[in-house]
Design an enzyme around this catalytic site. Structure first.
Site, short mmCIF file in Angstrom:
data_model
loop_
_atom_site.label_atom_id
_atom_site.label_comp_id
_atom_site.label_asym_id
_atom_site.label_seq_id
_atom_site.Cartn_x
_atom_site.Cartn_y
_atom_site.Cartn_z
N LYS A 36 25.31 -5.70 -1.33
CA LYS A 36 26.78 -5.82 -1.43
C LYS A 36 27.47 -5.12 -0.27
CE LYS A 36 26.38 -5.61 -6.46
NZ LYS A 36 26.57 -4.71 -7.60
N ARG A 62 11.23 3.73 3.81
CA ARG A 62 10.77 2.73 4.79
C ARG A 62 11.98 1.90 5.17
NH1 ARG A 62 5.64 -1.23 4.70
NH2 ARG A 62 4.72 0.77 5.30
N HIS A 72 4.79 5.68 11.65
CA HIS A 72 4.38 5.57 10.24
C HIS A 72 3.42 6.75 10.02
CE1 HIS A 72 3.17 4.11 6.44
NE2 HIS A 72 2.84 2.87 6.73
N ARG A 74 0.81 -1.21 0.00
CA ARG A 74 0.00 0.00 0.00
C ARG A 74 0.85 1.27 0.00
NH1 ARG A 74 -2.82 -4.00 1.88
NH2 ARG A 74 -0.80 -4.51 2.71
N1 CP Z 1 -0.33 0.01 5.90
C1 CP Z 1 0.87 -0.30 5.40
O1 CP Z 1 1.90 0.27 5.79
O2 CP Z 1 0.84 -1.27 4.42
P1 CP Z 1 2.11 -1.74 3.59
O3 CP Z 1 3.05 -2.45 4.54
O4 CP Z 1 1.56 -2.66 2.52
O5 CP Z 1 2.76 -0.53 3.01
#
Ligand code: CP
Length: 341
Positions: free
Chosen positions: A86, A108, A136, A58
């Site tokens: 590497k 991320r 997040h 997502r």
């Molecule tokens: N909600 C969410 O972070 O989903 P993903 O891990 O698929 O990005």
């Protein structure tokens, strides 16, 4: 801009006005997404890089789509097949990417604090797309955006958050945002999955899921992280579903107009029953749609183009933000190679 910030690293850092400004901007972009040509030239001339060191469906697709809807150029990176395998360091990877003229970096990473590290070391605007068990923020913002649109307010809303609070970066961001905007948040989950410093969050802790759901305007269900079972934090998936799973029967205790949310990916039949995931109260797919608008808002604001797109009538021509007129500074690439201000 989001205040005077270069980066979006977490909702703990933001104040109420900054959060509301993102939500209001997202509403404008949400309207753009419903138009026949859902695209604006706001970030034309800018380049965004999506660095995903951890799996995502997502968030990665949503950021890529948001960037394309804003007319930014985008490049994407996943750990597999990259030089990270590497032995290249995060800093060297990022500096090489920035040397290619990147203005916005979405990251991320499995390590909490990785986006902060980049923010200190790079001129580009850094957006945290999930760091370890820390935050997040765009997921928190899209959750709050969806609640606000559905309920018309956040202040005074009763929100139940159920599941693995301790390991959930989504829960942290959502809780920080909700409490700053005046919601009343109740959390519930196995005691082995409660953060030690829970009073820091300003929430109520319920020991039973029925207690958490009672009278809730919103029931937000977290993913049970299957990898945690090996750590002995809960006996079995069957036991977790029996004690903490949100079922149709349990949902009867919520307000009749309650909404059910889940950040995904869902474990159907574990934390959420099939008929709840697909039921009349579920807004789970609306969360996903809203996520694109929220990420457009964050990208747009961090790029320094802080006036939202005019809603305007639905026309064939794509809507144009007020400042984003061809030839204006807002439409030009930034004069310096650093952050897009
Ligand atoms: N909600 C969410 O972070 O989903 P993903 O891990 O698929 O990005």
């Amino acid at each position: 801009m989001i205040g005077h910030r270069k980066d979006l690293l977490g909702l703990e850092d933001l104040n109420k006005d900054e959060i509301i400004s993102i939500l209001d901007t997202a509403r404008t972009f949400r309207e753009v997404l419903d138009r026949p040509i859902p695209k604006v030239p706001s970030l034309r001339g800018l380049t965004a890089a999506n660095l995903f060191f951890e799996a995502s469906t997502r968030t990665r697709l949503s950021f890529e789509l948001a960037q394309k809807r804003l007319s930014a150029d985008t490049v994407s990176f996943q750990t597999s097949g990259s030089s990270v395998s590497k032995g290249e360091t995060l800093k060297d990877t990022a500096r090489n990417i920035e040397a290619m003229g990147i203005h916005l970096v979405v990251i991320r990473h499995q390590s909490s604090g990785a986006p902060h590290y980049l923010a200190h070391n790079l001129d580009a605007a850094i957006i945290n797309a999930g760091d370890g068990t820390h935050e997040h923020p765009t997921q928190g913002l899209l959750d709050i955006y969806t609640m606000r649109e559905k309920k018309g307010r956040i202040d005074g809303l009763r929100v139940a958050i159920i599941g693995d609070i301790m390991h959930s970066r989504v829960a942290r961001s959502t809780i920080w945002g909700l409490t700053k905007l005046g919601a009343s948040v109740t959390i519930c989950g196995p005691t082995t999955m409660m953060p030690a410093e829970v009073e820091r969050f300003g929430v109520t802790v319920a020991s039973r899921v029925e207690e958490a759901i009672e009278g809730a305007d919103v029931v937000n269900i977290l993913r049970i992280q299957l990898e945690r079972q090996r750590a002995g934090l809960y006996p079995s998936l069957r036991e977790y579903a029996r004690v903490y799973g949100v079922t149709h029967e349990r949902l009867q205790g919520a307000r009749p107009d309650t909404i059910v949310m889940h950040p995904g990916p869902m474990n159907r039949g574990v934390e959420i029953a099939q008929d709840v995931a697909d039921g009349a109260h579920s807004v789970i797919l609306e969360q996903v749609t809203n996520g694109v608008a929220v990420r457009m808002a964050v990208l747009y604001l961090l790029a320094g183009r802080d006036e939202p797109a005019e809603p305007g009538p639905e026309t064939v021509a794509p809507p144009t933000p007020r400042r984003a007129v061809e030839g204006s500074p807002a439409m030009s690439a930034p004069a310096t190679k650093g952050a897009p201000r």
